[in-house]
Design a protein around this motif. Structure first.
Motif, PDB file in Angstrom:
ATOM      1  N   THR A 389       0.813  -1.220   0.000  1.00 50.48           N
ATOM      2  CA  THR A 389       0.000   0.000   0.000  1.00 50.48           C
ATOM      3  C   THR A 389       0.845   1.268   0.000  1.00 50.48           C
ATOM      4  O   THR A 389       0.333   2.349  -0.278  1.00 50.48           O
ATOM      5  CB  THR A 389      -0.936   0.025   1.217  1.00 50.48           C
ATOM      6  OG1 THR A 389      -0.148  -0.076   2.413  1.00 50.48           O
ATOM      7  CG2 THR A 389      -1.914  -1.130   1.155  1.00 50.48           C
ATOM      8  N   LEU A 406       1.780   7.916  -1.916  1.00 51.57           N
ATOM      9  CA  LEU A 406       0.836   7.635  -2.986  1.00 51.57           C
ATOM     10  C   LEU A 406      -0.515   8.245  -2.635  1.00 51.57           C
ATOM     11  O   LEU A 406      -0.798   8.541  -1.472  1.00 51.57           O
ATOM     12  CB  LEU A 406       0.694   6.129  -3.179  1.00 51.57           C
ATOM     13  CG  LEU A 406       1.966   5.372  -3.555  1.00 51.57           C
ATOM     14  CD1 LEU A 406       1.666   3.879  -3.664  1.00 51.57           C
ATOM     15  CD2 LEU A 406       2.553   5.892  -4.862  1.00 51.57           C
ATOM     16  N   ALA A 410      -4.516   4.193  -2.967  1.00 53.37           N
ATOM     17  CA  ALA A 410      -3.726   3.582  -4.040  1.00 53.37           C
ATOM     18  C   ALA A 410      -2.827   2.483  -3.471  1.00 53.37           C
ATOM     19  O   ALA A 410      -2.499   2.472  -2.287  1.00 53.37           O
ATOM     20  CB  ALA A 410      -2.876   4.637  -4.730  1.00 53.37           C
ATOM     21  N   TRP A 412       0.870   0.237  -4.464  1.00 50.59           N
ATOM     22  CA  TRP A 412       2.022   0.238  -5.348  1.00 50.59           C
ATOM     23  C   TRP A 412       2.187  -1.100  -6.063  1.00 50.59           C
ATOM     24  O   TRP A 412       2.581  -1.150  -7.217  1.00 50.59           O
ATOM     25  CB  TRP A 412       3.292   0.559  -4.550  1.00 50.59           C
ATOM     26  CG  TRP A 412       4.513   0.657  -5.407  1.00 50.59           C
ATOM     27  CD1 TRP A 412       4.855   1.696  -6.213  1.00 50.59           C
ATOM     28  CD2 TRP A 412       5.525  -0.327  -5.569  1.00 50.59           C
ATOM     29  NE1 TRP A 412       6.045   1.428  -6.867  1.00 50.59           N
ATOM     30  CE2 TRP A 412       6.470   0.180  -6.486  1.00 50.59           C
ATOM     31  CE3 TRP A 412       5.737  -1.597  -5.022  1.00 50.59           C
ATOM     32  CZ2 TRP A 412       7.605  -0.530  -6.864  1.00 50.59           C
ATOM     33  CZ3 TRP A 412       6.870  -2.309  -5.406  1.00 50.59           C
ATOM     34  CH2 TRP A 412       7.786  -1.766  -6.322  1.00 50.59           C
ATOM     35  N   TYR A 473      -2.793  12.835  -9.397  1.00 51.70           N
ATOM     36  CA  TYR A 473      -2.756  12.368  -8.009  1.00 51.70           C
ATOM     37  C   TYR A 473      -4.107  11.825  -7.562  1.00 51.70           C
ATOM     38  O   TYR A 473      -4.737  12.301  -6.635  1.00 51.70           O
ATOM     39  CB  TYR A 473      -2.311  13.508  -7.093  1.00 51.70           C
ATOM     40  CG  TYR A 473      -1.767  13.041  -5.756  1.00 51.70           C
ATOM     41  CD1 TYR A 473      -0.700  12.156  -5.683  1.00 51.70           C
ATOM     42  CD2 TYR A 473      -2.314  13.502  -4.564  1.00 51.70           C
ATOM     43  CE1 TYR A 473      -0.197  11.740  -4.465  1.00 51.70           C
ATOM     44  CE2 TYR A 473      -1.824  13.094  -3.332  1.00 51.70           C
ATOM     45  CZ  TYR A 473      -0.771  12.209  -3.285  1.00 51.70           C
ATOM     46  OH  TYR A 473      -0.269  11.795  -2.067  1.00 51.70           O
ATOM     47  N   ASP A 474      -4.527  10.777  -8.257  1.00 51.67           N
ATOM     48  CA  ASP A 474      -5.881  10.252  -8.063  1.00 51.67           C
ATOM     49  C   ASP A 474      -5.816   8.730  -8.104  1.00 51.67           C
ATOM     50  O   ASP A 474      -5.431   8.140  -9.111  1.00 51.67           O
ATOM     51  CB  ASP A 474      -6.790  10.790  -9.165  1.00 51.67           C
ATOM     52  CG  ASP A 474      -8.255  10.427  -8.972  1.00 51.67           C
ATOM     53  OD1 ASP A 474      -8.541   9.430  -8.283  1.00 51.67           O
ATOM     54  OD2 ASP A 474      -9.107  11.141  -9.512  1.00 51.67           O
ATOM     55  N   ALA A 475      -6.207   8.083  -6.990  1.00 52.63           N
ATOM     56  CA  ALA A 475      -6.148   6.624  -6.916  1.00 52.63           C
ATOM     57  C   ALA A 475      -7.153   5.948  -7.839  1.00 52.63           C
ATOM     58  O   ALA A 475      -6.963   4.807  -8.244  1.00 52.63           O
ATOM     59  CB  ALA A 475      -6.384   6.175  -5.479  1.00 52.63           C
ATOM     60  N   GLY A 477      -8.045   7.030 -10.925  1.00 55.01           N
ATOM     61  CA  GLY A 477      -7.551   7.058 -12.291  1.00 55.01           C
ATOM     62  C   GLY A 477      -8.654   6.989 -13.315  1.00 55.01           C
ATOM     63  O   GLY A 477      -9.783   7.440 -13.082  1.00 55.01           O
ATOM     64  N   MET A 524       3.292   2.942 -10.039  1.00 51.40           N
ATOM     65  CA  MET A 524       3.362   4.382  -9.817  1.00 51.40           C
ATOM     66  C   MET A 524       4.698   4.776  -9.211  1.00 51.40           C
ATOM     67  O   MET A 524       5.291   4.023  -8.446  1.00 51.40           O
ATOM     68  CB  MET A 524       2.240   4.820  -8.873  1.00 51.40           C
ATOM     69  CG  MET A 524       0.878   4.859  -9.522  1.00 51.40           C
ATOM     70  SD  MET A 524      -0.397   5.481  -8.395  1.00 51.40           S
ATOM     71  CE  MET A 524      -0.669   4.037  -7.396  1.00 51.40           C
ATOM     72  N   LYS A 556      -6.429   0.221 -16.628  1.00 49.48           N
ATOM     73  CA  LYS A 556      -6.554   1.323 -15.681  1.00 49.48           C
ATOM     74  C   LYS A 556      -5.239   2.090 -15.641  1.00 49.48           C
ATOM     75  O   LYS A 556      -4.163   1.497 -15.634  1.00 49.48           O
ATOM     76  CB  LYS A 556      -6.896   0.810 -14.281  1.00 49.48           C
ATOM     77  CG  LYS A 556      -8.315   0.304 -14.144  1.00 49.48           C
ATOM     78  CD  LYS A 556      -8.683   0.078 -12.686  1.00 49.48           C
ATOM     79  CE  LYS A 556     -10.158  -0.240 -12.536  1.00 49.48           C
ATOM     80  NZ  LYS A 556     -10.542  -0.369 -11.104  1.00 49.48           N
ATOM     81  N   TYR A 558      -3.325   5.235 -13.482  1.00 45.86           N
ATOM     82  CA  TYR A 558      -3.371   6.053 -12.279  1.00 45.86           C
ATOM     83  C   TYR A 558      -2.208   7.044 -12.301  1.00 45.86           C
ATOM     84  O   TYR A 558      -1.142   6.747 -12.833  1.00 45.86           O
ATOM     85  CB  TYR A 558      -3.210   5.200 -11.019  1.00 45.86           C
ATOM     86  CG  TYR A 558      -4.021   3.933 -10.966  1.00 45.86           C
ATOM     87  CD1 TYR A 558      -5.251   3.910 -10.328  1.00 45.86           C
ATOM     88  CD2 TYR A 558      -3.547   2.742 -11.526  1.00 45.86           C
ATOM     89  CE1 TYR A 558      -6.000   2.736 -10.248  1.00 45.86           C
ATOM     90  CE2 TYR A 558      -4.278   1.573 -11.458  1.00 45.86           C
ATOM     91  CZ  TYR A 558      -5.499   1.564 -10.812  1.00 45.86           C
ATOM     92  OH  TYR A 558      -6.232   0.417 -10.745  1.00 45.86           O
ATOM     93  N   GLY A 560       0.246   8.926  -9.652  1.00 47.20           N
ATOM     94  CA  GLY A 560       0.618   8.784  -8.254  1.00 47.20           C
ATOM     95  C   GLY A 560       1.445   9.916  -7.697  1.00 47.20           C
ATOM     96  O   GLY A 560       2.059   9.761  -6.633  1.00 47.20           O
TER      97      GLY A 560
END
Length: 580
Positions: A389, A406, A410, A412, A473-475, A477, A524, A556, A558, A560
């Motif tokens: 995480t 992150l 989100a 990793w 900066y959006d989990a 995405g 990310m 998807k 994302y 990060g």
């Protein structure tokens, strides 16, 4: 792993990052080491007891801070006691040359078929020896595969009766031309070992002849059964960020375009303590994990052959390291052996030797059968590992600049995933740890699931994804889908990606199969700092092995990093290799 950037060969340091990935070490007594020596000793190979990858009974070898975990090894002693030795197998070592006259290699070197790029007519050379003081790597690689057994000296290779052939692409002053890179997989021999690759902090242009040569090799090699190509995943878990000389990032085995073909067996590295090695590159393109050790002084590395004499090779009288063995002590008076060799450079030849035993047990196996057997019999490593995480550099010890956060929610890296066909996969391990005795047993009583040659779908493209704007900066995405109508039993999936973004190091990319299996293709906050966009770059995932291909695939993307940079997903697609 010996590394190069197309035109210029370079060495990259194997950085110790145990604190980052949370290695747990155990202690072991000298009595445990002595017992290991006594148990594994066969014939008269005096250093065989140091080979924890063959039989791990907790020996520390010459390490001072940690020792092995009992049983964390190749699980291969039954294969040896049943008579398997690699006899009849021919194995190419593509590297910087092999010292064919070495006391523990000379009886297994096959003369007259090497490629020596220092000759005006390279192909069919008598041998391809080291050319300079820097050409030590190939001799060490060769010993892990085929150091002669029972000859009164040194150690013992896994396939100790197999025959070695040298292609010295990485030798000093050899130009690594595209044509020569393609030649590394030619000749039709049984197994090829390639402990090399490009630095995983950029996206080099793929070498077209590499791919076409691989296809020819798996089609025509071994009398149509296909040659087996073993390749190191890389030593870039921690690598210098793109265009930086001081800052470090996390690499990805998929960033080397030589690693994105389904015809190679990519291997990560494990240490003797029951964990992923500190340097081993992660990636969805890994197949299995073999043994590479750590660095030999604090934690055990690998015992193997070294260039002869105390003024050449890794072991030298003037060696400044902590291990006395490397300076000619503890029975290594001629400095012909080393216990500090490591890396995915070591993991690849260990796997190549294991495959030789599998092919000896059943010579009728195709290259696809070998891949299947290895995946089917592999053992999970760290099976309870959860989703990662936090970024590995979050609260990195001693360096506040690496407190990488992150977006909330989100991850990793994914945990172990069990796909719809029942295969377990992880980007750090592939399908898991090589299990030789189980693989040999399956090979001897094998019924192939492949009744026809492989089929190919794609690339099927989504050229107008919507939505296509990647929020900063959006989990969450963005997600994009495409539909595959043909049903194949998947053997590999390649994904092609085109993204506009000022800094693709921010981005994470995940591919989800119709069955719901998730594969993290790009992590990310990766090592591609400052590179503007993915330009139809191709990556490989093995996570979907033997699932069905038909249905809706989802990509998807994302972001990060909180730097107010947004990007655009321009197009993406999948190419699926499998069986009807």
């Amino acid at each position: 792993m010996k590394s190069f950037k197309r035109k210029a060969k370079i060495y990259l340091p194997l950085l110790m990052v145990g604190a980052v990935i949370g290695l747990l070490f155990t202690n072991c007594s000298k009595q445990g080491f002595d017992a290991a020596v006594a148990e594994i000793q066969k014939g008269d190979d005096p250093f065989l007891g140091y080979a924890w990858h063959i039989n791990n009974t907790g020996q520390s070898v010459f390490a001072t801070s940690g020792s092995g975990v009992v049983g964390f090894d190749l699980n291969m002693l039954k294969a040896w006691t049943s008579g398997l030795s690699g006899s009849g197998l021919k194995i190419v070592v593509s590297d910087d040359g092999i010292q064919d006259a070495h006391e523990d290699l000379k009886d297994n070197f096959l003369y007259g078929v090497s490629i020596n790029y220092h000759l005006s007519t390279p192909t069919g050379a008598n041998n391809a020896p080291p050319n300079s003081v820097d050409d030590n790597h190939g001799t060490a690689v060769a010993g892990l595969i085929a150091a002669v057994g029972g000859n009164g000296v040194g150690t013992k290779g896994i396939a100790y009766k197999s025959k070695l052939i040298a292609y010295n692409l990485l030798s000093s002053n050899v130009a690594q031309l595209d044509e020569r890179i393609g030649q590394q997989v030619t000749g039709g021999y049984d197994i090829y070992n390639m402990s090399w690759g490009s630095s995983q902090n950029n996206l080099p242009v793929p070498v077209a002849v590499w791919g076409t040569s691989l296809v020819a090799g798996v089609t025509n090699g071994r009398a149509g059964k296909g040659s087996i190509y073993v390749k190191s995943a890389g030593n870039d878990f921690i690598v210098k960020c793109h265009n930086s000389t001081t800052t470090y990032c996390v690499g990805n085995a998929n960033f080397d375009p030589d690693n994105n073909m389904p015809y190679t067996l990519m291997t990560g590295a494990l240490n003797s303590m029951g964990e992923v090695a500190s340097y081993s590159s992660p990636g969805a393109n890994l197949w299995v994990s073999s043994f590479g050790g750590e660095f030999g002084d604090d934690y055990p590395a690998m015992i193997t052959t070294d260039r002869s004499g105390c003024s050449a090779g890794y072991a030298q009288t003037l060696n400044s390291g902590k291990v006395e063995f490397e300076r000619g002590s503890d029975g290594n008076s001629k400095c012909n052996y080393t216990t500090t060799f490591n890396g995915t450079s070591a993991a690849a030849p260990v796997l190549a030797g294991a495959i030789a035993l599998i092919l000896e047990a059943n010579p009728n196996l195709t290259w696809r059968d070998v891949k299947y057997i290895l995946a089917k019999t592999a053992v999970q490593v760290s099976p309870n590992m959860s989703n990662v995480t936090r970024h590995p550099f979050y609260n990195y010890p001693g360096d506040a600049s690496k407190n990488v956060r992150l977006p909330t929610g989100a991850i990793w890296e994914n945990a172990w995933v069990t796909n719809a066909a029942g295969f377990k996969f992880h980007n750090w391990f592939g399908f898991g740890r090589v299990n030789v005795d189980a693989a040999v047993a399956l090979a001897r009583n094998y019924s192939s699931p492949y009744t026809a040659g492989p089929s190919v779908i794609g690339f099927l493209m989504n050229s107008s994804p919507s939505p296509n704007a990647i929020p900063d900066y959006d989990a969450a995405g963005i997600s994009s889908t495409l539909s595959v109508g043909t049903s194949l039993r998947i053997e590999a999936v390649q994904v092609q990606i085109n993204i506009s973004h000022n800094n693709i190091a921010d981005l994470g990319i995940e591919l989800i199969s119709p069955s719901g299996t998730k594969s993290m293709i790009v992590n990310m906050r990766n090592s591609l700092t400052g590179i503007a966009g993915f330009d139809n770059d191709i990556f490989l995932s093995n996570a979907f092995f033997h699932e069905r291909s038909n249905g809706t695939w989802t990509l998807k993307v994302y972001d990060g990093a909180s730097n107010d940079i947004t990007g655009t997903l321009n197009s993406w697609g999948v190419k699926i290799i499998g069986t009807p």
